[in-house]
Design an enzyme around this catalytic site. Structure first.
Site, PDB file in Angstrom:
ATOM      1  N   LYS A   1      12.284   4.419   2.578  1.00 55.29           N
ATOM      2  CA  LYS A   1      12.338   3.605   1.364  1.00 55.29           C
ATOM      3  C   LYS A   1      11.280   4.055   0.368  1.00 55.29           C
ATOM      4  CE  LYS A   1      13.888  -0.736   3.544  1.00 55.29           C
ATOM      5  NZ  LYS A   1      13.491  -2.145   3.808  1.00 55.29           N
TER       6      LYS A   1
ATOM      7  N   GLY B   1       7.479  -2.377   9.873  1.00 52.90           N
ATOM      8  CA  GLY B   1       6.855  -1.150   9.417  1.00 52.90           C
ATOM      9  C   GLY B   1       6.485  -1.279   7.951  1.00 52.90           C
TER      10      GLY B   1
ATOM     11  N   ALA C   1       8.478  -2.010   3.077  1.00 54.94           N
ATOM     12  CA  ALA C   1       8.406  -2.591   4.420  1.00 54.94           C
ATOM     13  C   ALA C   1       9.817  -2.740   4.974  1.00 54.94           C
ATOM     14  CB  ALA C   1       7.700  -3.947   4.394  1.00 54.94           C
ATOM     15  N   ASP C   2       9.906  -2.753   6.287  1.00 52.94           N
ATOM     16  CA  ASP C   2      11.180  -3.026   6.940  1.00 52.94           C
ATOM     17  C   ASP C   2      10.903  -3.734   8.263  1.00 52.94           C
ATOM     18  OD1 ASP C   2      14.260  -2.109   6.664  1.00 52.94           O
ATOM     19  OD2 ASP C   2      13.699  -2.239   8.772  1.00 52.94           O
ATOM     20  N   THR C   3      11.633  -4.808   8.513  1.00 50.21           N
ATOM     21  CA  THR C   3      11.427  -5.621   9.702  1.00 50.21           C
ATOM     22  C   THR C   3      12.607  -5.486  10.654  1.00 50.21           C
ATOM     23  OG1 THR C   3      10.101  -7.222   8.465  1.00 50.21           O
ATOM     24  CG2 THR C   3      11.045  -7.975  10.551  1.00 50.21           C
TER      25      THR C   3
END
Length: 252
Positions: free
Chosen positions: A70, A125, A88-90
């Site tokens: 991203k 992340g 961010a990525d969850t």
């Protein structure tokens, strides 16, 4: 089992540029404001579903990998000039498998039934892409989709135990529409449907944006942040009263 893993820093101290949060999540936009830093928002021009379908690494690394992708994509945006791009990525991991975001109500129902009464991991992340001058980026091909040189990332892991909620609660929650845009088909911050029974670590990580991870990542790479308000007595985190000390042993 709560932990943070951070890439190597640069050392020194630098003036912090404006942050560009590349995220469509209103929750992340609300949380980043708590840092007291200048920021603006955009959306990363990335097909996440297409990219995630082609990921073949460990499920525990997926969130960090997607955050990095991203950030790379957001660097191509004109508004990224002279900014620190933050992404961010969850992911919600159960039995070593990412549960993803539900495709529809039936998928949300299946996810919530799998999670019911069990521990799982929430992993977010976080990536920061450092500014690159437009002439340098053009010469290097960074604005054509190639990986820029300065992307730093980290991740936070929080074990979560779900209640033994009923099928009726699942149906009511799905009818509210809340689970359909969330990893693992639930939001811990929902005041009406408290599906988690307890957590062992960072609450904001479960919400989707661990500010402790972002702050540590910026500071490790030489940026000075405003000192947060100290947590009140008995509290662990300056940004959320719901955060708990990391677990001393695995909860999974």
């Amino acid at each position: 089992m709560n932990n943070q893993r951070t890439s190597e820093g640069n050392g020194g101290s630098q003036r912090l540029p404006v942050l560009l949060l590349a995220s469509a999540s209103p929750r992340r936009r609300q949380l980043i404001a708590q840092l007291g830093l200048p920021f603006k928002v955009t959306v990363s021009p990335l097909d996440e579903e297409w990219l995630e379908a082609r990921y073949d690494g460990p499920a525990e690394e997926l969130g960090r990998w997607l955050a990095e992708r991203k950030a790379e994509a957001a660097l191509a945006l004109p508004e990224a000039a002279d900014c620190l791009v933050v992404t961010a990525d969850t992911t919600v991991i159960l039995d070593g498998i990412s549960q993803g975001k539900p495709r529809d109500a039936a998928h949300a129902r299946a996810i919530l039934r799998r999670l019911r009464g069990r521990w799982h991991q929430v992993i977010t992340g976080v990536a920061v892409a450092f500014p690159t001058r437009r002439d340098e980026a053009s010469a290097s091909g960074a604005y054509k989709g190639q990986k820029p040189a300065l992307i730093r990332s980290s991740q936070c892991v929080t074990p979560v135990l779900m209640r033994a909620y009923s099928d009726e609660e699942i149906e009511a929650y799905i009818a509210s529409g809340d689970p359909l845009d969330k990893a693992g088909a639930y939001g811990i911050q929902n005041p009406d449907f408290q599906l988690p029974e307890r957590i062992a670590g960072c609450y904001l990580n479960v919400v989707g944006f661990p500010l402790c991870t972002l702050s540590a990542l910026l500071e490790a790479n030489g940026f000075t942040l405003p000192a947060p308000v100290p947590p009140s007595p008995g509290r662990f985190c300056p940004w959320s009263e719901h955060c708990l000390p990391p677990a001393r042993k695995s909860m999974i």
